[in-house]
Write an enzyme that holds these catalytic residues in place. Sequence first.
Site, PDB file in Angstrom:
ATOM      1  N   CYS A  92     -23.193   1.035  -4.681  1.00 43.46           N
ATOM      2  CA  CYS A  92     -22.053   1.753  -4.112  1.00 43.46           C
ATOM      3  C   CYS A  92     -22.028   3.210  -4.548  1.00 43.46           C
ATOM      4  CB  CYS A  92     -20.746   1.062  -4.476  1.00 43.46           C
ATOM      5  SG  CYS A  92     -20.430   0.941  -6.254  1.00 43.46           S
ATOM      6  N   ASP A 111       0.767  -1.239   0.000  1.00 50.75           N
ATOM      7  CA  ASP A 111       0.000   0.000   0.000  1.00 50.75           C
ATOM      8  C   ASP A 111       0.804   1.300   0.000  1.00 50.75           C
ATOM      9  OD1 ASP A 111      -2.388   1.450   0.029  1.00 50.75           O
ATOM     10  OD2 ASP A 111      -2.496   1.471   2.200  1.00 50.75           O
ATOM     11  N   LYS A 163      -5.632  18.108   5.031  1.00 52.58           N
ATOM     12  CA  LYS A 163      -4.999  18.657   6.222  1.00 52.58           C
ATOM     13  C   LYS A 163      -5.657  19.914   6.777  1.00 52.58           C
ATOM     14  CE  LYS A 163      -0.447  16.792   5.002  1.00 52.58           C
ATOM     15  NZ  LYS A 163       0.974  17.108   4.698  1.00 52.58           N
TER      16      LYS A 163
END
EC number: 1.17.99.6
Length: 377
Positions: free
Chosen positions: A194, A134, A223
Amino acid sequence: MSTASLSETVRAMAREAGFDGVRITRADTPWEAGDRLRAFVEAGHHGSMGWMEDTLERRVHPTAMWPEARSAVVVGLNYGPDHDPLEDLKNTGRAVISVYARNRDYHDLLKKRLKQMARAFHGETGKGVKVFVDTAPLMEKPLAALSGLGWQGKHTNLVSRDWGSWLFLGVMLTEAELEPDAPETDHCGSCRACLDICPTDAFPAPYRLDARRCISYLTIEHKGPVPREFRAAMGNRIYGCDDCLAVCPWNKFAARTAETAFHARAELEAPLLAELSRLDDAGFRAFFTASPIKRIGRDRFVRNVLIALGNDSGAAALDAVLARLDDESALVRGAAVWALSRLDAARFEAERETRLPAETDGDAAAEWTRSDAGAGG
């Protein structure tokens, strides 16, 4: 050793290492995944994840990163929950954390097992190997689809006929020539569950994701202040979002993971939002030791909690929000201002004069209440 027997050997090694699924594909054949990634980045759908742009050329194909790679061994580890996570959204005073993050960081466990498999394979064959979980510039999901482990659904995530939506992926690239498995075909059909369930309409079309609208991106990667247009839609989701995974009909074949490291910690199954909002930096680090949540830091985490509190109507929410109005972090103070305006507009006006320092009103509050760039104001 023939490619067929070598392939059986590596499959046995993967099972010995504790993986639930293992498939093999070529690592050096042409694919369309690179073009899709380029289009994703060129459209700006990666948002502030600059690393995707920085590593694009290495990421577009496995051999762009390692030219000697010939085969990819794709492994999967089931992390299925013990109940439908959509049920957790009903209790608005409690936090919803993505299923994958309710216990230990999966990167550590998968990497350890992949290294065990790779060492055994290298010792047996002498062939070069590299392992990935990942964090490296390798697209695991397209490889998993080519290997037959599953297919990429309309939500762009992997779907498995054996494990549904709940499968962690890891990859071992090798110089060895292995016998590939057949790719999996797409079994989504006309279903669009979905796509339709997404709270923020993050899918501009089937098989396409705009990460900038995705709650997982907003709560983990983003952020700054969350754009105003998405705050109410976040509900009580404070870290990630499983809606598009959980609603998939193929989960009828899913089962709870047997891996105890992925069983939800009791304190993370449905923690009280008010209690999480009280965490300082030291408390946050201690509470989330060995958890993937730890990487976003205390301030971003409490920002998410305060947005969830702003979406709650419980009695505890107001006091929890008021307590964060003079927080050291401007990001947290700003989230508290927005949450308070949602909970009690009248009290907000009275409290801001006595509880909110003048400089806070100029930085955090303004940043959260003015029109956000690219958002709905």
